[in-house]
Motif scaffolding. Structure first.
Motif, mmCIF file in Angstrom:
data_model
loop_
_atom_site.group_PDB
_atom_site.id
_atom_site.type_symbol
_atom_site.label_atom_id
_atom_site.label_comp_id
_atom_site.label_asym_id
_atom_site.label_seq_id
_atom_site.Cartn_x
_atom_site.Cartn_y
_atom_site.Cartn_z
ATOM 1 N N TYR A 51 -1.891 1.920 12.151
ATOM 2 C CA TYR A 51 -3.306 2.303 12.099
ATOM 3 C C TYR A 51 -4.040 1.492 11.041
ATOM 4 O O TYR A 51 -5.119 0.929 11.295
ATOM 5 C CB TYR A 51 -3.409 3.797 11.805
ATOM 6 N N ARG A 52 -3.457 1.413 9.855
ATOM 7 C CA ARG A 52 -4.117 0.673 8.776
ATOM 8 C C ARG A 52 -4.214 -0.814 9.106
ATOM 9 O O ARG A 52 -5.229 -1.454 8.833
ATOM 10 C CB ARG A 52 -3.363 0.869 7.464
ATOM 11 N N GLU A 53 -3.159 -1.351 9.689
ATOM 12 C CA GLU A 53 -3.181 -2.775 10.023
ATOM 13 C C GLU A 53 -4.186 -3.054 11.141
ATOM 14 O O GLU A 53 -4.850 -4.093 11.150
ATOM 15 C CB GLU A 53 -1.783 -3.234 10.445
ATOM 16 N N LYS A 84 -7.510 -3.323 9.583
ATOM 17 C CA LYS A 84 -7.684 -4.608 8.899
ATOM 18 C C LYS A 84 -8.043 -5.711 9.877
ATOM 19 O O LYS A 84 -8.830 -6.613 9.563
ATOM 20 C CB LYS A 84 -6.398 -4.984 8.148
ATOM 21 N N GLU A 117 0.883 5.404 10.712
ATOM 22 C CA GLU A 117 -0.043 5.107 9.621
ATOM 23 C C GLU A 117 -0.069 3.616 9.311
ATOM 24 O O GLU A 117 -1.138 3.038 9.078
ATOM 25 C CB GLU A 117 0.359 5.896 8.369
ATOM 26 N N GLU A 157 0.840 -1.190 0.000
ATOM 27 C CA GLU A 157 0.000 0.000 0.000
ATOM 28 C C GLU A 157 0.875 1.240 0.000
ATOM 29 O O GLU A 157 1.998 1.231 0.494
ATOM 30 C CB GLU A 157 -0.907 0.008 1.226
#
Length: 293
Positions: A80-82, A85, A77, A37
């Motif tokens: 946060y994204r993980e 998920k 970031e 990503e």
């Protein structure tokens, strides 16, 4: 075999490695993408990070500090994204409340961006006139007689009243105390705070321009000389316009939040699975379902 005796299994670094591997495996199970990503570090992001640093430290960051800020943002970031998920935000009360606040801030920002016309504020001022009242004020002098020190404080006050009529000096009459001897344009609330509840209201019934009494307070007996009384009156719009604007914005905030919720609420149907005995406690709206278990 006693696993506790194996030094390797007691090594904290091994524990961290196992935890990291477990998280990586879980991420793979829940849809990790083979393609990396993208995390974009834009000029506006750099400016924001530098501005936050400068507000805290009162100076711009050095090149090394700026690099650390960027590295920390990337780390945040990624995690946060993980976390999203893995669904770690689900059922987290703190996160739910923060997100709710952010949604409400969006509505407030829309209100703050609006500059109401003067006519709008004037109408709000007229419709809410009770908010913009100047309090009644009184100017007076008082002489105190301590009823803990005197056997007949009222009688002493009456004798002093007669002496004042004959020209006695008021500033040296009575007992010494920490209470103010003179009040100038004091609100009734201020007077009551100093001399006790109800004292200010007693003054309103007294004649102006002469020594009268005795008047009782929570502290003892007083003679009073009421110089001036200004009744409560409406404040001029121009003098309170900034307060009117703040009040208008506060009400507009509330209206915007309610309107926002009502519009969003229409997109949801709430089903309440409750026991029959407590069904009447359910606060479902008419369009919602209340299903008995």
């Amino acid at each position: 075999m006693n696993l506790k005796k194996v030094p390797l299994l007691r090594d904290p670094l091994l524990h961290f490695a196992l935890i990291g591997g477990l998280l990586f495996a879980i991420d793979g199970l829940f849809g990790g993408d083979a393609d990396a990503e993208e995390i974009a570090i834009t000029p506006s992001r750099i400016e924001h990070l530098a501005a936050v640093f400068e507000r805290s430290w009162q100076r711009p960051p050095s090149d090394e500090e700026m690099q650390k800020l960027v590295d920390n943002f990337v780390r945040e970031e990624v995690l946060y994204r993980e976390a999203l998920k893995l669904g770690l935000e689900a059922d987290d009360t703190v996160i739910r409340r923060r997100l709710r606040l952010k949604m409400e801030f969006l509505a407030r920002d829309l209100v703050d961006a609006v500059e109401p016309e003067t006519e709008v504020l004037q109408k709000f001022y007229r419709d809410n006139g009770d908010r913009y009242q100047l309090p009644a004020r009184v100017s007076f002098r008082q002489i105190y007689f301590n009823d803990d020190r005197r056997a007949e404080p009222e009688q002493d006050a009456e004798m002093a009243l007669a002496a004042l009529a004959d020209g006695a000096e008021w500033a040296t009459t009575g007992d010494s105390h920490l209470l103010p001897r003179q009040f100038t344009q004091a609100s009734l609330e201020e007077v009551n705070k100093q001399l006790g509840t109800g004292f200010a209201e007693e003054l309103l019934d007294q004649p102006r321009g002469q020594w009268v009494g005795p008047v009782h307070s929570e502290y003892g007996v007083h003679l009073v000389f009421v110089e001036e009384y200004t009744a409560q009156a409406s404040a001029d719009f121009a003098s309170v316009q900034s307060q009117v604007l703040r009040d208008w914005q506060a009400q507009a905030h509330g209206d915007a939040l309610e309107s926002q919720y009502r519009q969003l609420r229409q997109g949801y149907r709430v089903r309440m699975d409750v026991d029959p005995g407590v069904r009447q406690l359910a606060s479902a709206e008419p369009a919602d379902e209340v299903a008995a278990r």
